[in-house]
Scaffold this active site. Structure first.
Site, PDB file in Angstrom:
ATOM      1  N   THR A  12      -0.405  11.369   4.308  1.00 33.33           N
ATOM      2  CA  THR A  12       0.616  10.765   3.456  1.00 33.33           C
ATOM      3  C   THR A  12       0.015   9.557   2.741  1.00 33.33           C
ATOM      4  O   THR A  12      -0.851   8.872   3.273  1.00 33.33           O
ATOM      5  CB  THR A  12       1.849  10.329   4.270  1.00 33.33           C
ATOM      6  OG1 THR A  12       1.495   9.261   5.167  1.00 33.33           O
ATOM      7  CG2 THR A  12       2.411  11.496   5.066  1.00 33.33           C
ATOM      8  N   GLY A  13       0.466   9.331   1.526  1.00 35.28           N
ATOM      9  CA  GLY A  13      -0.118   8.253   0.733  1.00 35.28           C
ATOM     10  C   GLY A  13      -1.578   8.530   0.434  1.00 35.28           C
ATOM     11  O   GLY A  13      -2.433   7.662   0.579  1.00 35.28           O
ATOM     12  N   GLY A  14      -1.857   9.744  -0.005  1.00 35.32           N
ATOM     13  CA  GLY A  14      -3.245  10.174  -0.176  1.00 35.32           C
ATOM     14  C   GLY A  14      -3.777  10.114  -1.588  1.00 35.32           C
ATOM     15  O   GLY A  14      -4.843  10.670  -1.865  1.00 35.32           O
ATOM     16  N   THR A  15      -3.076   9.429  -2.492  1.00 38.78           N
ATOM     17  CA  THR A  15      -3.509   9.433  -3.894  1.00 38.78           C
ATOM     18  C   THR A  15      -4.518   8.347  -4.220  1.00 38.78           C
ATOM     19  O   THR A  15      -5.148   8.383  -5.271  1.00 38.78           O
ATOM     20  CB  THR A  15      -2.306   9.287  -4.843  1.00 38.78           C
ATOM     21  OG1 THR A  15      -1.656   8.024  -4.595  1.00 38.78           O
ATOM     22  CG2 THR A  15      -1.314  10.430  -4.664  1.00 38.78           C
ATOM     23  N   GLY A  21      -6.911   4.648  -2.413  1.00 36.39           N
ATOM     24  CA  GLY A  21      -7.281   3.803  -1.287  1.00 36.39           C
ATOM     25  C   GLY A  21      -7.730   4.557  -0.055  1.00 36.39           C
ATOM     26  O   GLY A  21      -8.498   5.524  -0.109  1.00 36.39           O
ATOM     27  N   GLY A  62      -6.107   6.528   2.018  1.00 34.03           N
ATOM     28  CA  GLY A  62      -5.671   7.917   2.107  1.00 34.03           C
ATOM     29  C   GLY A  62      -6.547   8.844   1.298  1.00 34.03           C
ATOM     30  O   GLY A  62      -6.940   9.930   1.771  1.00 34.03           O
ATOM     31  N   SER A 105      -1.900  -2.164  11.445  1.00 37.84           N
ATOM     32  CA  SER A 105      -2.514  -3.266  10.705  1.00 37.84           C
ATOM     33  C   SER A 105      -2.940  -4.362  11.661  1.00 37.84           C
ATOM     34  O   SER A 105      -2.298  -4.594  12.695  1.00 37.84           O
ATOM     35  CB  SER A 105      -1.531  -3.855   9.686  1.00 37.84           C
ATOM     36  OG  SER A 105      -2.098  -5.010   9.059  1.00 37.84           O
ATOM     37  N   TYR A 165       6.830  -7.438   7.018  1.00 39.54           N
ATOM     38  CA  TYR A 165       5.727  -6.475   7.042  1.00 39.54           C
ATOM     39  C   TYR A 165       5.138  -6.366   8.452  1.00 39.54           C
ATOM     40  O   TYR A 165       4.903  -5.268   8.965  1.00 39.54           O
ATOM     41  CB  TYR A 165       4.651  -6.897   6.044  1.00 39.54           C
ATOM     42  CG  TYR A 165       3.466  -5.967   5.959  1.00 39.54           C
ATOM     43  CD1 TYR A 165       3.554  -4.756   5.281  1.00 39.54           C
ATOM     44  CD2 TYR A 165       2.244  -6.302   6.542  1.00 39.54           C
ATOM     45  CE1 TYR A 165       2.462  -3.898   5.189  1.00 39.54           C
ATOM     46  CE2 TYR A 165       1.148  -5.454   6.459  1.00 39.54           C
ATOM     47  CZ  TYR A 165       1.264  -4.262   5.781  1.00 39.54           C
ATOM     48  OH  TYR A 165       0.189  -3.413   5.695  1.00 39.54           O
TER      49      TYR A 165
END
Length: 250
Positions: free
Chosen positions: A12-15, A17, A19, A137, A150
């Site tokens: 997920t979030g692989g577009t 950075g 990912g 994180s 966060y």
């Protein structure tokens, strides 16, 4: 020999950075990769760069309407998932006095609810020998001003490593986490800061880092592949720090 030949990884979030770098590494090691992202144009662009062994799904990790469709969307490409890297997310930072409900809900919906229900959606497609990796994180180890929401959200994700691993042991599914430090990504893009302010923030952080540099997304990707591989077959319920020593070296 390619370590992930005939394996399927969902990121997920692989577009961009971490990912995207992780998707590239899985493909180099023989896997087929399915990435998700919120923006159709960016998803299509990333898939085009990744090549024939990649597929993309437009899905927002902060929206339950999208997450609830994820399993059926993934099943269009595969009936099994060997690796799930729950990576989607970004940061928003403000003082306690300035945080509003929208800010709070945005981060918790994406990072906490999004992580939980993404794993819930994918587990039926995962079997013995598969691996779930959550992105936490380094901030959970500190009290950092403006990071209250966060950090709380990432702390919840951190707790999922232990609870998910307890439930997945009987299924033969390993669950671990990776805790990145300061990595060269677009984490600041949704903060409302200008490009100049982002550059200033980065410049102020670098002198505090043991190696005097931000980490590279590839350094995260390599660690994710290790955790997902048979080389880590006895690592379960763990969280690996990849922060250049920031949490422990002063």
């Amino acid at each position: 020999m390619q370590k992930f030949k005939n394996k399927v990884a969902v990121i997920t979030g692989g577009t961009n950075g971490m990912g995207f770098a992780t998707a590239q590494e899985f493909i180099r090691e023989g896997a087929r990769v399915i990435i998700t992202g919120r923006n159709e144009e960016r998803v299509n662009s990333a898939v085009a760069q990744l090549g024939d062994n990649a597929a993309g799904i437009v899905s927002d990790a902060g929206k339950m309407a999208d997450i609830s469709l994820l399993q059926e969307q993934v099943k269009r490409y595969t009936d099994k998932v060997d690796v799930l890297f729950v990576n989607a997310g970004y940061g928003k930072f403000a003082s306690v006095e300035m945080v509003d409900e929208a800010h709070f809900d945005e981060l918790f919906n994406m990072l906490v609810k999004g992580t939980f229900f993404t794993v819930q959606q994918m587990l039926p497609l995962m079997g013995n020998g598969s691996s779930v990796i959550l992105n936490t994180s380094f901030v959970t180890a500190f009290g950092i001003q403006y990071f209250s929401v966060y950090t709380a959200a990432k702390s919840a994700v951190q707790s999922f490593i232990k609870t998910f691993s307890a439930e997945c042991t009987a299924k033969g599914i390993r669950v671990n986490g990776i805790s990145p430090g300061h990595i060269k990504t677009n984490i600041f893009n949704n903060t409302g800061l200008t490009a100049e302010q982002i550059d200033e923030a980065v410049a102020s952080v670098i002198p505090t880092l043991p190696f005097g540099r931000f980490g590279d997304p590839l350094e995260i990707a390599k660690t994710v592949l290790f955790l997902a591989s048979n080389d880590a077959s006895y690592i379960h319920g763990a969280e690996l720090l990849v922060d250049g020593g920031l949490s422990n070296v002063k």
